[in-house]
Design an enzyme around this catalytic site. Structure first.
Site, PDB file in Angstrom:
ATOM      1  N   CYS A  77      13.291 -15.431 -44.879  1.00 16.98           N
ATOM      2  CA  CYS A  77      14.151 -13.966 -45.181  1.00 16.98           C
ATOM      3  C   CYS A  77      13.797 -13.471 -46.821  1.00 16.98           C
ATOM      4  CB  CYS A  77      15.742 -14.422 -45.400  1.00 16.98           C
ATOM      5  SG  CYS A  77      15.860 -15.957 -46.100  1.00 16.98           S
ATOM      6  N   HIS A 102      20.270 -11.178 -50.283  1.00 14.95           N
ATOM      7  CA  HIS A 102      19.336 -12.012 -51.339  1.00 14.95           C
ATOM      8  C   HIS A 102      18.912 -10.765 -52.209  1.00 14.95           C
ATOM      9  CE1 HIS A 102      19.260 -15.487 -49.076  1.00 14.95           C
ATOM     10  NE2 HIS A 102      17.978 -15.580 -48.696  1.00 14.95           N
TER      11      HIS A 102
END
Lengths: 330, 330
Positions: free
Chosen positions: A127, A240
């Site tokens: 990710c 994130h």
């Protein structure tokens, strides 16, 4: 043409999101079958494709599937990928099992869809890599990346649904003055930051940090770009953030770079500081595009340096969305 | 010898902590007087020095004080500093009002106590600067800093007691499904990250980011060191984290650097990755020393590069402790 699609790990955070993304993007699904561990098999779950009963992933008959998304674990992927591809089924693997295998393409569709070639097995990147790669590649093509320095602000969803639940539970207990117990993370994450994700490597970086180095180089087909990364878990849910500084081969101007990034597929420019517009988990949650902002000339590298901040939904561009985008290219 | 000490802004997060630190470090207090806004004047608060009634800071008679800690606001400091020093009272100012004034020493006692000279007015650095400066200066003396790149993980205490209360309130409301309203910060901070602290400058950096650049250079007496910083607010209470990458003039070895940092006054080495020991707000809260760890050879700058993570209590080394340490040097 439409496809028989299987999701292995359909009860996890990424698996569940893949179902939503397939539906949302009108992926041509002829039949959707959901698989998970033996424990979950037999349960029926509601999906936009109707109610579907979970099957035991270990018993899957891949000759009945055209495409299988693997979202269980690296070990499980290693044990089952060959079985699937031998039966003629495409495998899009969300784990790190095959990412560093020279024979297996590692793909961010906006960047290197052509790397898929005729491979039946395609790896989905980490990710943190996928989120940074989108703006970085656009800058690389235009200016040439000479150095990349990243510090991350990673959400608890990186550890799946259990990670998010742990943050919620710990936070409640903390606020009620009760004992805070951690299971998923090495320490309590509520109101804390943990500069440790995945295992430590010989060079004292973590595996999560090295994934960004290894995977970015592979996706860009640039095996030597100097990249370093510090990965930090913070108490957020599913987006994130990444603070990124680059040095470029050719002179770079922040105004030009901003224009360029505004035109990149997969990027939503959030860069209007006069109106307090910049990337944040608050806005980037459940969004397909990666938010990019705080774009400015870096003070250390001067006219060859740029600094910016990105936020991307870890479960979407960081996992489920990218996996479905790969399937769309098959 | 002992001193008549005044704390201007004694009801704020930093003011309250100065009282504790004075007591904890056995500062020779002959008399402690507490001052705040007119609104708070007349209230009595319990302190380790006994119950003390708050006085109106605007009416303070500085001829009755030897040392005054200023912790109200930059504007208030500007209006009152001259009055205090003219009356013969030392002023240790926690605001940014005088930090960039060439005539006013900006002091981290472990680094440049000698800069105090015979000045009656001494500026206390920004919290983010003070925390990073301790390890950075030790590395600078030994290896020479050539480039410094910082990304911060800043706690809500940077906005005082109100910042911490806002995080608590917002978090409760979020978990109960109620509306989350922000006042202190530009956006809700619960489960969010905000890459914006203090006002934006002409170069698109924030003032908080530039403070680190300006103040580090001044404290080190190195006006040209290239430094860049991205400052990010995260949902933690009172410890700032900082991810730091440096390039050095002379070759640097991570093992040697770790040994060096372990001997630095004001540093607690938290660097034992085999046992999951690294800096974290969880441990650094209410601690005087700055925690330093995750020390490793930086992959981008190679044998001239180091990467590490620091955590320091924003209210202590970032404010109250450093202020009292300055007083100890007078």
């Amino acid at each position: 043409m439409s496809y028989k699609v299987g999701i292995m790990g359909a009860t996890g955070a990424v698996g569940r999101e893949i179902i939503e993304v397939l539906h949302d993007r009108n992926f041509p699904v002829e039949e959707l079958r959901l698989f998970a561990s033996e424990r979950s098999a037999g349960k029926t779950i509601d999906t936009p494709f109707g109610a579907i009963t979970i099957e035991n992933a270990d018993m899957a008959d891949y000759s009945q599937l055209n495409i299988a998304f693997f979202a269980i674990s690296g070990d499980w992927s290693k044990e089952n990928a060959d079985k699937a591809t031998s039966a003629g089924c495409y495998v899009i693997d969300n784990s790190s099992a095959f990412r560093y295998d020279d024979e297996v393409p590692l793909v961010v569709p906006e960047i290197n869809a052509d790397a898929i070639g005729d491979s039946k097995l395609i790896a989905n990147p980490n990710c943190t890599t996928a989120i940074a790669a989108i703006p970085l590649y656009a800058l690389h093509k235009e200016y040439g990346l000479k150095k990349v320095i990243i510090s991350t602000y990673q959400a608890t969803s990186g550890a799946g649904a259990a990670g998010m639940s742990e943050l919620t539970e710990e936070t409640k207990n903390y606020l009620e003055g009760k004992e805070v117990k951690n299971k998923v993370f090495t320490y309590p994450i509520a109101f804390n930051t943990i500069p440790h994700i995945d295992s430590f490597q010989e060079n004292d970086y973590t595996r999560e940090e090295m994934k960004v180095v290894w995977e970015t180089r592979k996706i860009f087909s640039e095996p030597d770009i100097p990249i370093s990364c510090t990965c930090v878990r913070i108490p957020t849910m599913r987006v994130h953030g990444e603070s990124i500084v680059i040095e470029t081969e050719r002179p770079i101007d922040a105004v030009d770079a901003k224009k360029l990034l505004g035109q990149v597929e997969g990027v939503e420019l959030k860069d209007d500081i006069e109106n307090n517009i910049y990337p944040m988990p608050l806005n980037a949650t459940k969004k397909y595009d990666v938010e990019v902002g705080r774009i400015r000339q870096n003070l250390v590298f001067g006219d060859h340096g740029l600094e910016f901040f990105v936020c991307g939904d870890q479960i979407l561009k960081g996992a489920a969305l990218n996996a479905v985008q790969i399937a769309e290219k098959l």
